[in-house]
Design an enzyme around this catalytic site. Structure first.
Site, mmCIF file in Angstrom:
data_model
loop_
_atom_site.group_PDB
_atom_site.id
_atom_site.type_symbol
_atom_site.label_atom_id
_atom_site.label_comp_id
_atom_site.label_asym_id
_atom_site.label_seq_id
_atom_site.Cartn_x
_atom_site.Cartn_y
_atom_site.Cartn_z
ATOM 1 N N ASP A 50 0.826 -1.207 0.000
ATOM 2 C CA ASP A 50 0.000 0.000 0.000
ATOM 3 C C ASP A 50 0.863 1.261 0.000
ATOM 4 O OD1 ASP A 50 -2.635 0.708 -0.261
ATOM 5 O OD2 ASP A 50 -3.001 0.954 1.877
ATOM 6 N N ASP A 82 -9.226 -2.250 2.316
ATOM 7 C CA ASP A 82 -8.997 -1.611 3.611
ATOM 8 C C ASP A 82 -10.034 -2.030 4.638
ATOM 9 O OD1 ASP A 82 -6.830 -0.222 2.529
ATOM 10 O OD2 ASP A 82 -8.142 1.361 1.762
#
Length: 372
Positions: free
Chosen positions: A186, A265
């Site tokens: 990420d 997420d």
């Protein structure tokens, strides 16, 4: 003082709703995964058993995710209609999976008869399941036609819940490995991809809209009502909320601007929550339901991970507000969820058991009823 005033934006309807929705979906995904596991054990039906990731599979997730990002970065316009069609099919299945327990609950409460209609793939198919499947298909068609953000969120939530229920982590060791790899993944794709690819790959892919194959077909056939069908679609790989959620005016943004959070997420932390929820349950050896979660006898680690997720999400949004730039949410979510679980399990001398997953073995022998 100016910084504090800026952070008050998090109390606006859009970010507050985003936080509340993400926390609720993350917990609901974990709880549904636990219930689904027990359903399979009680029925001795493993034809739809979940996939438990081993080390190599866990390591392949960030690799394959990176390849998928690059594919969509360079070829999104070419494959967007195919992606939309595939997403529509997956959404029907995920929505059906998510809503099935509620349909069964309503049927049992109302005492409705539910005759079998047919058998498909060695499974019985009832009238209520048929009606639910039709309702799910209609919902997806409505999304294809309108592209409304509420329907987008509904489908995204269903995909998240179905994914967490069918893809499991066996222990904290593999979970920590996966989370740390995705932590680096990420950070790289949000902060550093522009140096290598000339643009922020993660942000570019996340904000692209797919071509609507329904509009393309209707246009080629000169069907009436073409103007009612949206040309572009937000794929349900994220949840989105308009910044002016309640119709208010947010300075500096257009009414069409959205806040967004990727499904990953929510789904990745939910996999951790599902793991520790299962661990807590097997340690207690009790019949539990959603209202027993406050019991001191069980589910102790879930109450460290879930608030940690909420705190991490708030920190991610706060960082985005202060820096005026996109943030890799897992940069904040991984430490805030994994850290408390590992620390508290170490203090309570459960870490070795969680690390190797010994309390999660022999699920059939240790199966206990979970009430939905």
């Amino acid at each position: 003082m100016e910084t504090l005033w800026t952070l008050l934006y998090l109390l606006e309807p859009a970010p507050a709703t985003l936080i509340l929705t993400a926390v609720t979906v993350t917990f609901a995904s974990a709880f549904r995964a636990l219930n689904y596991s027990k359903e399979m054990e009680r029925n001795r039906d493993f034809s739809e058993a979940s996939i438990t990731l081993d080390t190599s599979q866990a390591l392949m997730i960030p690799v394959m995710s990176s390849c998928s990002l690059l594919l969509m970065f360079y070829l999104f316009s070419s494959v967007s209609q195919l992606l939309t069609a595939f997403t529509a099919i997956a959404s029907v299945s995920s929505l059906f999976f998510w809503l099935s327990p509620y349909a069964l609950y309503v049927k049992s409460q109302l005492g409705l008869s539910d005759p079998f209609l047919s058998r498909c793939c060695s499974k019985s198919f009832t009238r209520m399941q048929g009606l639910l499947l039709v309702a799910c298909a209609v919902t997806v068609v409505a999304w294809l036609v309108s592209g409304h953000w509420v329907l987008n969120n509904l489908l995204g939530i269903s995909i998240c819940i179905a994914f967490v229920s069918h893809v499991r982590l066996p222990n904290i060791k593999i979970c920590a490995m996966l989370l740390l790899c995705l932590f680096v993944y990420d950070i790289f794709w949000v902060f550093f991809s522009e140096r290598f690819f000339g643009a922020n790959v993660m942000v570019t892919v996340a904000t692209q809209q797919a071509s609507n194959p329904v509009h393309t077909v209707a246009n080629s056939l000169n069907l009436p009502g073409l103007e009612l069908i949206t040309k572009k679609l937000e794929l349900p790989v994220k949840i989105v909320f308009p910044r002016n959620l309640l119709g208010g005016v947010v300075p500096g943004v257009n009414a069409s601007d959205f806040m967004m959070l990727g499904l990953g997420d929510m789904a990745i932390p939910a996999m951790l929550l599902a793991l520790i929820l299962c661990f807590d349950h097997r340690k207690t050896r009790d019949v539990v339901n959603l209202f027993d979660l406050k019991s001191s006898k069980g589910h102790k680690y879930i109450w460290y991970a879930l608030p940690g997720y909420a705190i991490g999400l708030v920190l991610a949004l706060a960082a985005g507000v202060l820096t005026h730039s996109p943030q890799p949410a897992l940069l904040y979510l991984v430490p805030s969820t994994l850290g408390p679980v590992i620390f508290m399990s170490w203090r309570r001398k459960d870490l070795a058991e969680l690390w190797e997953g010994s309390a999660l073995s022999n699920p059939v022998e240790k199966s206990h009823e979970i009430e939905i």
